[in-house]
Design a protein around this motif. Structure first.
Motif, PDB file in Angstrom:
ATOM      1  N   PHE A 236       0.859  -1.185   0.000  1.00  0.00           N
ATOM      2  CA  PHE A 236       0.000   0.000   0.000  1.00  0.00           C
ATOM      3  C   PHE A 236       0.893   1.232   0.000  1.00  0.00           C
ATOM      4  O   PHE A 236       1.847   1.309   0.785  1.00  0.00           O
ATOM      5  N   LEU A 237       0.581   2.205  -0.849  1.00  0.00           N
ATOM      6  CA  LEU A 237       1.314   3.466  -0.871  1.00  0.00           C
ATOM      7  C   LEU A 237       0.437   4.573  -0.300  1.00  0.00           C
ATOM      8  O   LEU A 237      -0.714   4.736  -0.721  1.00  0.00           O
ATOM      9  N   ASP A 238       0.980   5.288   0.671  1.00  0.00           N
ATOM     10  CA  ASP A 238       0.348   6.518   1.138  1.00  0.00           C
ATOM     11  C   ASP A 238       0.810   7.603   0.181  1.00  0.00           C
ATOM     12  O   ASP A 238       1.921   8.133   0.300  1.00  0.00           O
ATOM     13  N   PHE A 239      -0.008   7.916  -0.806  1.00  0.00           N
ATOM     14  CA  PHE A 239       0.405   8.798  -1.893  1.00  0.00           C
ATOM     15  C   PHE A 239       0.650  10.230  -1.430  1.00  0.00           C
ATOM     16  O   PHE A 239       1.421  10.962  -2.050  1.00  0.00           O
ATOM     17  N   THR A 240       0.016  10.652  -0.355  1.00  0.00           N
ATOM     18  CA  THR A 240       0.179  12.034   0.097  1.00  0.00           C
ATOM     19  C   THR A 240       1.392  12.222   1.002  1.00  0.00           C
ATOM     20  O   THR A 240       1.897  13.330   1.145  1.00  0.00           O
ATOM     21  N   ARG A 241       1.876  11.138   1.634  1.00  0.00           N
ATOM     22  CA  ARG A 241       3.045  11.232   2.516  1.00  0.00           C
ATOM     23  C   ARG A 241       4.240  10.448   1.983  1.00  0.00           C
ATOM     24  O   ARG A 241       5.283  10.401   2.635  1.00  0.00           O
ATOM     25  N   ASP A 242       4.100   9.839   0.821  1.00  0.00           N
ATOM     26  CA  ASP A 242       5.167   9.036   0.216  1.00  0.00           C
ATOM     27  C   ASP A 242       5.658   7.964   1.187  1.00  0.00           C
ATOM     28  O   ASP A 242       6.856   7.816   1.423  1.00  0.00           O
ATOM     29  N   ARG A 243       4.728   7.241   1.744  1.00  0.00           N
ATOM     30  CA  ARG A 243       5.050   6.169   2.677  1.00  0.00           C
ATOM     31  C   ARG A 243       4.593   4.836   2.089  1.00  0.00           C
ATOM     32  O   ARG A 243       3.556   4.755   1.437  1.00  0.00           O
ATOM     33  N   ALA A 244       5.387   3.785   2.309  1.00  0.00           N
ATOM     34  CA  ALA A 244       5.063   2.453   1.796  1.00  0.00           C
ATOM     35  C   ALA A 244       4.773   1.508   2.950  1.00  0.00           C
ATOM     36  O   ALA A 244       5.517   1.474   3.929  1.00  0.00           O
ATOM     37  N   LEU A 245       3.702   0.752   2.805  1.00  0.00           N
ATOM     38  CA  LEU A 245       3.334  -0.279   3.763  1.00  0.00           C
ATOM     39  C   LEU A 245       3.435  -1.622   3.053  1.00  0.00           C
ATOM     40  O   LEU A 245       2.676  -1.915   2.126  1.00  0.00           O
ATOM     41  N   HIS A 246       4.409  -2.446   3.460  1.00  0.00           N
ATOM     42  CA  HIS A 246       4.609  -3.774   2.885  1.00  0.00           C
ATOM     43  C   HIS A 246       4.104  -4.814   3.884  1.00  0.00           C
ATOM     44  O   HIS A 246       4.390  -4.711   5.084  1.00  0.00           O
ATOM     45  N   LEU A 247       3.408  -5.812   3.387  1.00  0.00           N
ATOM     46  CA  LEU A 247       3.025  -6.912   4.275  1.00  0.00           C
ATOM     47  C   LEU A 247       3.031  -8.209   3.493  1.00  0.00           C
ATOM     48  O   LEU A 247       2.881  -8.229   2.270  1.00  0.00           O
ATOM     49  N   THR A 248       3.257  -9.305   4.208  1.00  0.00           N
ATOM     50  CA  THR A 248       3.206 -10.625   3.599  1.00  0.00           C
ATOM     51  C   THR A 248       2.504 -11.575   4.558  1.00  0.00           C
ATOM     52  O   THR A 248       2.490 -11.357   5.772  1.00  0.00           O
ATOM     53  N   GLY A 249       1.887 -12.599   3.979  1.00  0.00           N
ATOM     54  CA  GLY A 249       1.156 -13.541   4.817  1.00  0.00           C
ATOM     55  C   GLY A 249       0.523 -14.634   3.996  1.00  0.00           C
ATOM     56  O   GLY A 249       0.866 -14.854   2.825  1.00  0.00           O
ATOM     57  N   THR A 250      -0.412 -15.332   4.593  1.00  0.00           N
ATOM     58  CA  THR A 250      -1.142 -16.385   3.894  1.00  0.00           C
ATOM     59  C   THR A 250      -2.411 -15.791   3.280  1.00  0.00           C
ATOM     60  O   THR A 250      -2.910 -14.749   3.723  1.00  0.00           O
ATOM     61  N   ALA A 251      -2.917 -16.465   2.251  1.00  0.00           N
ATOM     62  CA  ALA A 251      -4.091 -15.942   1.544  1.00  0.00           C
ATOM     63  C   ALA A 251      -4.913 -17.096   0.982  1.00  0.00           C
ATOM     64  O   ALA A 251      -4.398 -18.188   0.736  1.00  0.00           O
ATOM     65  N   ARG A 252      -6.193 -16.818   0.792  1.00  0.00           N
ATOM     66  CA  ARG A 252      -7.061 -17.806   0.138  1.00  0.00           C
ATOM     67  C   ARG A 252      -8.159 -17.085  -0.619  1.00  0.00           C
ATOM     68  O   ARG A 252      -8.544 -15.949  -0.281  1.00  0.00           O
ATOM     69  N   VAL A 253      -8.667 -17.742  -1.652  1.00  0.00           N
ATOM     70  CA  VAL A 253      -9.757 -17.197  -2.463  1.00  0.00           C
ATOM     71  C   VAL A 253     -11.074 -17.658  -1.852  1.00  0.00           C
ATOM     72  O   VAL A 253     -11.253 -18.838  -1.523  1.00  0.00           O
ATOM     73  N   VAL A 254     -12.004 -16.725  -1.675  1.00  0.00           N
ATOM     74  CA  VAL A 254     -13.300 -16.992  -1.035  1.00  0.00           C
ATOM     75  C   VAL A 254     -14.412 -16.816  -2.071  1.00  0.00           C
ATOM     76  O   VAL A 254     -14.490 -15.784  -2.730  1.00  0.00           O
TER      77      VAL A 254
END
Length: 299
Positions: A236-254
């Motif tokens: 996720f990019l905070d476009f107004t503050r030029d900040r990046a949020l990186h995350l990783t984890g498990t995922a599934r399709v619902v």
């Protein structure tokens, strides 16, 4: 390349009933850079990079530079004249032979190109050996323009955690755009874009997210990787503050109809359980102004 899809993609295509459309669209996947794709890449100043870490967890990050920093050398070779900073969760994992995915995206024109391959060499730049290349439609891309901040690449803010902190939760709940990294042991790594109206991603708590999957090109590269491996990385990019949020984890399709009803326009959902989070400042060296929401965003 006789078959552009792996078993995870084929399974999701079959569940969605779009095998015929997927087969037709799959013909656009080239095993090299075509001249139109190469020309588009050479004009870009922003791209998303996806790669697995040493534990096989996918991460997505962002690279930026002046037009020309993405250089197609020949149909099989793409050079990225940029280096990831020491605090980037992807940087230290870009070893020779590692599968990576690249999404070059022009937010001002809604053009995007996806390139998948492997790291050929590292050093002052990054050389990618191209294995797949294709364009994507402009759906769900919010039009933005960037202005240089003059931050010089400094990163005074850097936080790692095992869950989403309040500032991260607020960013996610307001986001209209994010990017994804997914992996497949044989199919490689993929970088993709997701967009919608602000709030289309729901942070259920500090470790659980869900977001809708809208009608797309029927390839299901991202969801097919999730179906096969159960893993995803989000940026996720905070476009107004030029900040990046990186995350990783498990995922599934619902596919549950009751849960879909809470997301207008959703044909499926993706549920993510967060394992690791990294937040950084000065991600692109620019702040971004929203010019126009995508006309494809569901009401």
């Amino acid at each position: 390349m006789t078959m552009p899809y792996h078993e995870g993609e084929l399974a999701v295509q079959a569940r969605a009933g779009v095998q015929g459309m997927a087969a037709r669209v799959g013909r656009s996947i080239a095993p090299h850079l075509t001249p139109p794709l190469a020309a588009l890449l050479a004009r870009q100043d922003l791209l998303v990079l996806a790669a697995p870490d040493l534990q096989g967890r996918p991460w997505a990050t962002v690279l930026s530079g002046p037009p020309g920093f993405v250089q197609p050398l020949d149909p099989q070779t793409l050079v990225l004249h940029a280096r990831l900073r020491h605090d980037d969760p992807v940087g230290k994992h870009l070893l020779i032979g590692v599968p990576i995915g690249v999404l070059a995206i022009d937010l001002s024109t809604r053009q995007r190109v996806r390139v998948n391959g492997t790291v050929a060499t590292t050093g002052d730049g990054l050389v990618l050996r191209v294995e797949q290349a294709y364009g994507n439609c402009p759906k769900y891309i919010q039009k933005r323009v960037g202005e240089t901040t003059g931050s010089g690449g400094a990163s005074p803010f850097h936080v790692t955690s095992g869950e989403l902190l309040p500032d991260a939760l607020a960013l996610i709940r307001e986001a209209d755009t994010f990017f994804m990294a997914t992996v497949h042991p044989a199919g490689g790594t993929d970088a993709s874009h997701r967009g919608g109206r602000p709030g289309f991603v729901r942070a259920l708590d500090s470790r659980h997210l869900e977001f809708p999957d809208y009608a797309g090109n029927a390839m299901f590269n991202t969801l097919g990787n999730i179906e096969a491996t159960g893993r995803a990385g989000l940026l996720f990019l905070d476009f107004t503050r030029d900040r990046a949020l990186h995350l990783t984890g498990t995922a599934r399709v619902v596919w549950d109809e009751d849960r879909l009803s809470a997301h207008p326009g959703a044909e499926r959902l993706v549920e993510v359980t967060v394992d690791h989070v990294v937040t950084r400042d000065s991600a692109t060296g620019r702040v971004w102004t929203l010019r126009e929401a995508s006309p494809y965003n569901p009401a």
